[in-house]
Design a protein around this motif. Structure first.
Motif, short mmCIF file in Angstrom:
data_model
loop_
_atom_site.label_atom_id
_atom_site.label_comp_id
_atom_site.label_asym_id
_atom_site.label_seq_id
_atom_site.Cartn_x
_atom_site.Cartn_y
_atom_site.Cartn_z
N LEU A 36 0.61 -0.85 -0.15
CA LEU A 36 0.00 -0.12 -0.11
C LEU A 36 1.01 1.31 0.02
O LEU A 36 0.58 2.92 -0.43
CB LEU A 36 -1.05 0.30 1.38
CG LEU A 36 -2.13 -1.13 0.69
CD1 LEU A 36 -2.81 -0.97 2.30
CD2 LEU A 36 -2.98 -0.80 0.49
N ILE A 50 -7.23 9.60 -2.92
CA ILE A 50 -7.54 7.84 -2.76
C ILE A 50 -9.49 8.10 -2.48
O ILE A 50 -9.10 8.45 -1.58
CB ILE A 50 -7.11 7.76 -1.41
CG1 ILE A 50 -5.17 8.51 -0.98
CG2 ILE A 50 -6.70 6.23 -0.65
CD1 ILE A 50 -4.71 7.94 0.21
N SER A 56 -12.86 1.08 3.11
CA SER A 56 -11.92 0.19 2.00
C SER A 56 -10.35 0.79 2.67
O SER A 56 -9.80 -0.44 1.89
CB SER A 56 -12.48 0.47 0.69
OG SER A 56 -12.03 2.09 1.09
N LYS A 58 -9.24 3.81 3.72
CA LYS A 58 -9.17 5.02 2.71
C LYS A 58 -7.93 5.56 4.32
O LYS A 58 -7.13 5.97 4.60
CB LYS A 58 -9.67 5.88 2.91
CG LYS A 58 -10.36 5.15 1.37
CD LYS A 58 -11.96 6.26 0.82
CE LYS A 58 -12.23 6.32 1.82
NZ LYS A 58 -13.02 5.28 1.70
N LEU A 290 -9.59 1.90 -4.27
CA LEU A 290 -8.36 0.55 -3.03
C LEU A 290 -9.27 -0.49 -3.10
O LEU A 290 -8.99 -1.08 -3.61
CB LEU A 290 -8.87 1.83 -1.37
CG LEU A 290 -7.73 2.05 -1.17
CD1 LEU A 290 -7.67 1.97 0.78
CD2 LEU A 290 -6.25 1.60 -1.01
#
Length: 681
Positions: A36, A50, A56, A58, A290
């Motif tokens: 990531l 993002i 998800s 973030k 993501l």
């Protein structure tokens, strides 16, 4: 009852985690450079949005980059702060846009233009204070009161007035605090006073761009380090407020950059104040989606999810065995029963006498009706019917019975000679049981097994089975919070049933079933937007799931394991198009990359899947196999709210076409199919 254990999955939102938990619970998909951090590129000069659905990851990702969590990493690794910042290449300033209460900056007898200016001013002061808080710590680490004083003087000159106290960073912060306090008072009371007494003391962007430049010039240890503004919950800003922030992204200068977090539906505009220009992805900003990224590589996401769960367990139980034996997570869950053709578990829930089994009796009833009304080719008498029923009966294999009956319905629908078809199916099924393999029949079993097991369970008042960590990961559809929430409910049910989850006992199928059902209900309520958009999506999901459920439990399903559909969005009603977009933006529907190539036209239309987190709510499958194509009228019937009557007709037509003895046709005698195929659908 045993003492209640603390649930390792109790906290599902990163906003409820403290900084040390953000660090300790952090995991990345892999250690091979495609993690990531590499994807988010925190030290990059280009701004990044993002994006993702709720849950998800973030916020966790952005807080992982914050200076507060950076410090924790440095201390843990015994790395001096400036060495750590130099190595990582950035210093992170995290701020949640939701904490601004941005709705205050609207109406109350003030013009939109005035509110836009006040918001921009307040926002800049607010983020500047968080930046200066970090700089205070860094000037101490730099061991220089002179640096503190000189940097304060430099920052004071960024204001459009010259009377800013500037003996220290503390003075600047106190000044900013006083200004914001007065602004808060004026804004909060403007609905009563009808006015706002305020002066704007800075030019737009001066603090955002000027503070990092001044800091890097005065603190030599920050040479080559970028100030990274991590602005989360962009969706909480109004369109005008988003335009202001977009403008800052476009006008970025100096050793700083932006990472902006937003839900998919919350990224509403790319407009700026820079001559009405739009920010373009790939030019002014990058985008990291993501959950889409997670879904694009299911094996990588499964690895990440297993590490995420293991880290939670290790942190909660104080035992790293979970991370050392990550591949053994499945062993903590009671496995699914044997659902093979030779399954003893399926036989246990059915009457021993095959003639008393519901699916056998129902097939015989429909067959006799078909013969009586001349609706079936081949059988003419009761003895013919008995021969066909005998051909599809396997006392020791309920699954093969269901599959053989399905094959009979398929041949019946095609007007094949059912006596001959049943005999040939019997031969293939017996060979299958004996261990011999026929590619066509093997594929037929593989293709339809899931739906036939689901029918057996439903016909015998059993819960559908959703079990095991692999299934739970698949159901989460790239949303880590969905997985954590599902495990939270499962853990609670397991404790309630006096099991010992992850502590010597297995989590029962009952606890798993009840947990995923609760999680499915939570998911639908939690993911929907507020207001009319959410209501329209919910109505459409109910309709869509009714079609899919009717298909799964039909005599002759249109498709197998149906949770996906394709649609040409160009021709459909604008409301349908808008509702589909809202459903995708809230992860209720999942966009399947690559679309669907239509058989006749060869055109590629959009392919969408109902989020499998909802499967337990509607008794639908988790694995996706079949895809149905909806026409324009069918799509409108599902996704346009006031087309209820059209939808009910669509559902009735679907059910009729899949149900013997008529299969949606008039009750006239069928014509014999002389080209009977030796294959299984």
């Amino acid at each position: 009852m045993m003492e209640r254990a603390e649930n390792p999955f109790r906290i599902t939102k990163s906003n409820n985690l403290i900084d040390t938990q953000i660090d300790s619970l952090w995991v990345s998909p892999g250690d091979d450079g495609d993690d990531l951090t590499a994807l988010a590129r925190p030290a990059s000069p280009m701004a990044m949005f993002i994006l993702g659905g709720k849950g998800s990851g973030k916020s966790h990702l952005m807080r992982h980059f914050s200076f507060q969590v950076q410090q924790i990493r440095f201390v843990k690794n015994q790395t001096p702060v400036f060495s750590g910042l130099g190595s990582e290449g950035y210093v992170g300033i995290y701020a949640r846009c939701g904490g601004l209460n941005s709705h205050r900056f609207a109406r109350k007898n003030q013009s939109d233009h005035r509110w836009a200016d006040l918001f921009a001013y307040y926002f800049e002061l607010w983020v500047a204070d968080r930046t200066l808080e970090i700089l205070e710590a860094l000037t101490v680490a730099a061991d220089g009161s002179r640096v503190d004083r000189e940097l304060a003087d430099d920052i004071s000159k960024l204001f459009d007035v010259g009377d800013i106290p500037a003996n220290s960073m503390g003075d600047i912060r106190k000044f900013l605090s006083d200004v914001r306090r007065k602004l808060d008072y004026a804004i909060n009371n403007s609905s009563l006073t009808g006015r706002i007494d305020a002066e704007i003391l800075i030019t737009r962007g001066k603090l955002f761009f000027g503070i990092p430049a001044a800091a890097c010039a005065r603190i030599r240890q920050l040479e080559g380090v970028r100030f990274l503004y991590l602005l989360d919950e962009f969706e909480n800003l109004t369109d005008e407020q988003q335009i202001y922030l977009n403008t800052l992204v476009r006008e970025t200068e100096g050793p700083m950059s932006f990472k902006i977090g937003s839900r998919l539906y919350g990224f509403r505009t790319q407009r700026t104040l820079s001559g009405g220009e739009l920010n373009r992805e790939g030019s002014e900003f990058e985008a990291l989606r993501l959950d889409e990224r997670f879904r694009s590589d299911s094996s990588r996401y499964e690895e990440f999810a297993r590490r995420l769960v293991s880290r939670r367990l290790s942190t909660s139980f104080g035992n790293d065995i979970f991370e050392k034996e990550i591949e053994k997570l499945e062993e903590y869950f009671e496995p699914s029963p044997d659902l093979s053709a030779q399954s003893h578990d399926l036989r246990k829930i059915l009457p021993l006498d095959s003639t008393e089994r519901r699916h056998i009796a129902e097939f015989k009833r429909k067959l006799m009706k078909g013969i009586a009304e001349g609706l079936v080719v081949g059988p003419k008498s009761t003895s013919d019917a008995e021969a066909i029923v005998q051909a599809v009966t396997f006392a020791e294999s309920p699954l093969l019975e269901k599959l053989s009956i399905l094959s009979a319905y398929q041949h019946w629908f095609r007007s094949d000679d059912l006596v001959e078809a049943a005999r040939r199916t019997r031969d293939s099924a017996e060979s299958y049981l004996s261990g011999a393999r026929n590619d066509r029949f093997d594929e037929f079993v593989k293709k339809h097994k899931g739906d036939m097991v689901a029918q057996i369970l439903r016909e015998n008042s059993q819960r559908q089975i959703y079990s095991g960590i692999k299934t739970l990961i698949r159901m989460s559809e790239g949303l880590p919070r969905a997985l954590i929430t599902t495990l939270k409910h499962i853990f609670d049910w397991s404790i309630y049933m006096q099991e010992k989850p992850f502590a010597g006992g297995k989590i029962s199928l009952t606890a798993q079933s009840r947990g995923v059902t609760e999680a499915a209900d939570w998911f639908l309520e939690h993911m929907l937007e507020e207001g009319d958009a959410g209501l329209l999506v919910r109505s459409s999901v109910d309709r869509l799931s009714r079609l899919f459920r009717a298909n799964r439990f039909a005599d002759k399903p249109v498709e197998t394991s149906l949770i996906a559909f394709s649609v040409d969005e160009v021709q459909i009603d604008p409301e349908a198009r808008s509702t589909i977009k809202s459903a995708v933006d809230t992860s209720i529907l999942i966009n399947v990359i690559g679309g669907q190539r239509e058989r006749n036209s060869e055109l590629v239309s959009r392919k969408l899947e109902l989020n499998t987190m909802l499967s337990p709510r509607f008794d639908l499958p988790v694995a996706r196999r079949g895809v149905t194509t909806f026409s324009v009228d069918q799509t409108n019937a599902i996704f346009v709210y006031n087309q209820r009557d059209a939808f009910e007709k669509l559902l009735a037509d679907w059910e009729a076409k899949m149900t013997a003895p008529y299969f949606g046709r008039s009750p006239s005698p069928p014509q014999k199919n002389s080209d009977q195929r030796d294959l299984f659908e």
